[in-house]
Structure formats: C-alpha cells, structure tokens
Write a protein that holds these residues in place. Structure first.
Motif, PDB file in Angstrom:
ATOM      1  N   PHE A 277       0.877  -1.092   0.058  1.00  0.00           N
ATOM      2  CA  PHE A 277       0.007  -0.094   0.096  1.00  0.00           C
ATOM      3  C   PHE A 277       0.919   1.345   0.104  1.00  0.00           C
ATOM      4  O   PHE A 277       0.797   2.253  -0.858  1.00  0.00           O
ATOM      5  CB  PHE A 277      -0.870  -0.005   1.151  1.00  0.00           C
ATOM      6  CG  PHE A 277      -1.474   1.252   1.447  1.00  0.00           C
ATOM      7  CD1 PHE A 277      -2.564   1.665   0.547  1.00  0.00           C
ATOM      8  CD2 PHE A 277      -1.338   2.178   2.468  1.00  0.00           C
ATOM      9  CE1 PHE A 277      -3.198   3.062   0.673  1.00  0.00           C
ATOM     10  CE2 PHE A 277      -1.807   3.455   2.700  1.00  0.00           C
ATOM     11  CZ  PHE A 277      -2.747   3.771   1.938  1.00  0.00           C
ATOM     12  N   PHE A 278       1.933   1.049   0.729  1.00  0.00           N
ATOM     13  CA  PHE A 278       2.857   2.441   0.966  1.00  0.00           C
ATOM     14  C   PHE A 278       3.617   2.801  -0.099  1.00  0.00           C
ATOM     15  O   PHE A 278       3.977   3.709  -0.631  1.00  0.00           O
ATOM     16  CB  PHE A 278       3.640   2.488   2.353  1.00  0.00           C
ATOM     17  CG  PHE A 278       2.807   2.635   3.561  1.00  0.00           C
ATOM     18  CD1 PHE A 278       2.139   4.040   3.665  1.00  0.00           C
ATOM     19  CD2 PHE A 278       2.601   1.812   4.432  1.00  0.00           C
ATOM     20  CE1 PHE A 278       1.363   4.037   4.642  1.00  0.00           C
ATOM     21  CE2 PHE A 278       1.971   2.099   5.648  1.00  0.00           C
ATOM     22  CZ  PHE A 278       1.299   3.534   5.798  1.00  0.00           C
ATOM     23  N   ILE A 279       3.857   1.476  -0.992  1.00  0.00           N
ATOM     24  CA  ILE A 279       5.067   1.747  -1.938  1.00  0.00           C
ATOM     25  C   ILE A 279       3.822   2.446  -3.212  1.00  0.00           C
ATOM     26  O   ILE A 279       4.343   3.179  -3.902  1.00  0.00           O
ATOM     27  CB  ILE A 279       5.377   0.440  -2.481  1.00  0.00           C
ATOM     28  CG1 ILE A 279       6.412  -0.037  -1.535  1.00  0.00           C
ATOM     29  CG2 ILE A 279       6.027   0.253  -3.781  1.00  0.00           C
ATOM     30  CD1 ILE A 279       7.017  -1.456  -1.612  1.00  0.00           C
TER      31      ILE A 279
ATOM     32  N   LEU B 158       2.201   6.757  -6.583  1.00  0.00           N
ATOM     33  CA  LEU B 158       1.318   7.289  -7.241  1.00  0.00           C
ATOM     34  C   LEU B 158       1.481   9.106  -6.999  1.00  0.00           C
ATOM     35  O   LEU B 158       1.242   9.981  -7.707  1.00  0.00           O
ATOM     36  CB  LEU B 158      -0.211   7.045  -6.666  1.00  0.00           C
ATOM     37  CG  LEU B 158      -1.374   7.761  -7.139  1.00  0.00           C
ATOM     38  CD1 LEU B 158      -1.822   7.664  -8.597  1.00  0.00           C
ATOM     39  CD2 LEU B 158      -2.682   7.186  -6.254  1.00  0.00           C
ATOM     40  N   ALA B 159       2.031   9.165  -5.717  1.00  0.00           N
ATOM     41  CA  ALA B 159       2.209  10.669  -5.476  1.00  0.00           C
ATOM     42  C   ALA B 159       3.345  11.345  -6.241  1.00  0.00           C
ATOM     43  O   ALA B 159       3.126  12.371  -6.886  1.00  0.00           O
ATOM     44  CB  ALA B 159       2.551  10.578  -3.908  1.00  0.00           C
TER      45      ALA B 159
ATOM     46  N   LEU C  18      -6.148   3.169  -3.678  1.00  0.00           N
ATOM     47  CA  LEU C  18      -5.399   4.224  -4.229  1.00  0.00           C
ATOM     48  C   LEU C  18      -6.078   5.188  -5.428  1.00  0.00           C
ATOM     49  O   LEU C  18      -5.938   6.380  -5.092  1.00  0.00           O
ATOM     50  CB  LEU C  18      -3.998   3.702  -4.909  1.00  0.00           C
ATOM     51  CG  LEU C  18      -3.151   2.773  -4.235  1.00  0.00           C
ATOM     52  CD1 LEU C  18      -2.122   2.153  -5.038  1.00  0.00           C
ATOM     53  CD2 LEU C  18      -2.567   3.808  -3.095  1.00  0.00           C
ATOM     54  N   HIS C  19      -7.026   4.702  -6.100  1.00  0.00           N
ATOM     55  CA  HIS C  19      -7.626   5.364  -7.047  1.00  0.00           C
ATOM     56  C   HIS C  19      -8.817   6.446  -6.224  1.00  0.00           C
ATOM     57  O   HIS C  19      -8.751   7.654  -6.533  1.00  0.00           O
ATOM     58  CB  HIS C  19      -8.462   4.498  -7.860  1.00  0.00           C
ATOM     59  CG  HIS C  19      -9.370   5.461  -8.915  1.00  0.00           C
ATOM     60  ND1 HIS C  19      -9.837   4.473  -9.890  1.00  0.00           N
ATOM     61  CD2 HIS C  19      -9.812   6.422  -9.168  1.00  0.00           C
ATOM     62  CE1 HIS C  19     -10.295   5.300 -10.699  1.00  0.00           C
ATOM     63  NE2 HIS C  19     -10.425   6.588 -10.409  1.00  0.00           N
ATOM     64  N   GLY C  20      -9.254   6.047  -4.989  1.00  0.00           N
ATOM     65  CA  GLY C  20     -10.080   6.777  -4.183  1.00  0.00           C
ATOM     66  C   GLY C  20      -9.405   7.769  -3.567  1.00  0.00           C
ATOM     67  O   GLY C  20      -9.709   8.946  -3.595  1.00  0.00           O
TER      68      GLY C  20
END
Length: 258
Positions: free
Chosen positions: A115-117, A122-123, A241-243
C-alpha cells in the motif's frame, strides 16, 4: 445378494463432478462482456439523467435540460448509480466462468508495504504531472472538475459529489478495468503488458470530459494501477489508491477554486 452388492457399489461411487472446468474469458470474451458491462453502466447513469430531465415538467426546454444534465447533483447520482449497474453486469459476466466473483476480480487484501509503495509511486507520478502542468502554464486542475464542484455546492450536494468521486467511481472503474478487463486479457495472447496497456486505454476512454493533457495523465495513472494490480494481485489496492487520488484531486480543485 446380488442386489445388495449392486446397491453397495452404487453407494460407493463418488458424486459425478461437473464436466465444465472453471475458465477465464480470454480476449474476445473479455472484450464482448466488457462492452456489456459498459452498456449497463451507461444505462444506469442515463436513468438518473432521464429522471431529472423529466422532472422539469411542462414544455421541454433544451437549455434547462443541458443545465440539469451538467449539474453537480445529477452527475453525483449518475456516478453513484453506475456502481450497482457495473456490479450486477460483472456478476452476470463472471457467473458462466465458474470462478468466484472475488477471485476472478482479484478482490483480495494486500500488505501495508504494498500500500505505501503504491501510494508513494502514485504521489510521485501525480506530482510530476502537476509540475509539468505549471511549467507549461496550464491549470493544475481541470475546468470540468471546478465547474462540477461549484454546481454541486450550489445544489447543496457537495458531500454527495465527494462520495461519488472518491468511493463509487473508484470502485466500479477499478472493478471494470483492473478487475474484469485485466484478468481476461492478461490470460490471453496479449499477456500482462498488453493487458495493462489495453485496460488502461479502455479506462482512460471513460474520462473524455478532459482535454489531451489530463487524458495523458489519466492514462499514465492507469498504467501504474495496472502494474500494481499485476505485482500484488489485489484490485482492492487499486480501488483504495484510486479513491485517495480522487479525494486529493477534489480537495485540490476545491482549494484552488477558492
């Protein structure tokens, strides 16, 4: 004695198994069922638009109809109604495969590390597009998002728009693209790379309200989410991640709009 022996033999036989083994839709099956799912989503959203247009009553005013269709409340409810439509159509498409709904779509949890990767990737990607947008002298957020937010705020439906953009849309878009389309195409001759590319292109085509620049950004995000789907096997990860991305974009647009 013979009858007893026969009865025992019959009882000892295992239950007849279903001759049809589980199977995944390949390229054409996925493409055709994908069109079916898209049509269901379109009809679900269209039902909301038709309802609001008919609510006007009296003589049909084209200008007023256009205003209603583009209103924040109408868009919010149409996006939300797209979710049950896609879920039902996808369930119908998966049922003949004899694979469970959750397994077929990769609706499984993943690790916090993944999740954090994914969040960091994404960021970085979105941040890079923002920097490029500023360098080109463009607006960081799309005009479409700004207009919809203002309309929803005027209708008193801002909270509903946030739910639509950050919960409903990510769920049905990811189930459609990274869940159904990716699963079938990745097990066809396209392979993983082709499935990521084509499903990202199909997903991007749902965002034609944007111009070429934001179209490119959406496509690149689709490639990243497709890769994460491949690496982790989790569509829940891409949904979350999309949300988060949509929530950040909504807050950013609201902030810049003042």
């Amino acid at each position: 004695m013979d009858s007893l022996t026969s009865a025992t033999a019959v009882a000892a036989q295992p239950a007849t198994s279903d001759p049809r083994p589980p199977r995944v839709w390949k390229f054409w099956g996925t493409a055709l069922w994908g069109l079916f799912i898209f049509a269901a989503m379109f009809l679900g959203q269209l039902a909301v638009i038709i309802y609001f247009v008919l609510r006007q009553g009296g003589s049909f005013d084209v200008a007023e109809a256009i205003r209603v269709v583009g209103g924040g409340l109408t868009i919010s409810l149409s996006v939300i109604l797209g979710l049950p439509a896609v879920l039902l159509a996808t369930w119908v498409a998966i049922r003949p495969t004899r694979i469970s709904f959750t397994d077929y779509l990769g609706l499984r949890l993943t690790s916090w590390r993944n999740f954090f990767i994914g969040l960091a990737a994404l960021a970085i990607l979105v941040g890079g597009w923002d920097l490029l947008s500023r360098a080109l002298g463009r607006e960081v957020t799309s005009g479409f998002m700004g207009e919809v937010l203002k309309s929803a705020q005027a209708d008193g439906a801002l909270w509903l728009l946030v739910i639509a953009f950050t919960v409903a849309a990510p769920m049905w878009e990811e189930i459609f693209a990274r869940g159904f389309l990716y699963r079938g195409w990745s097990e066809s001759k396209l392979g993983v790379a082709g499935a990521i590319f084509l499903s990202s292109l199909a997903w991007t085509s749902l965002h034609l309200q944007y111009d070429w620049f934001f179209f490119g950004e959406v496509f690149s995000i689709g490639l990243l989410l497709g890769y994460l789907r491949y690496r982790t096997g989790s569509t829940w990860l891409t949904i979350v991640l999309h949300g988060i991305n949509n929530l950040a974009a909504t807050i950013q647009t609201f902030w810049l709009a003042g």
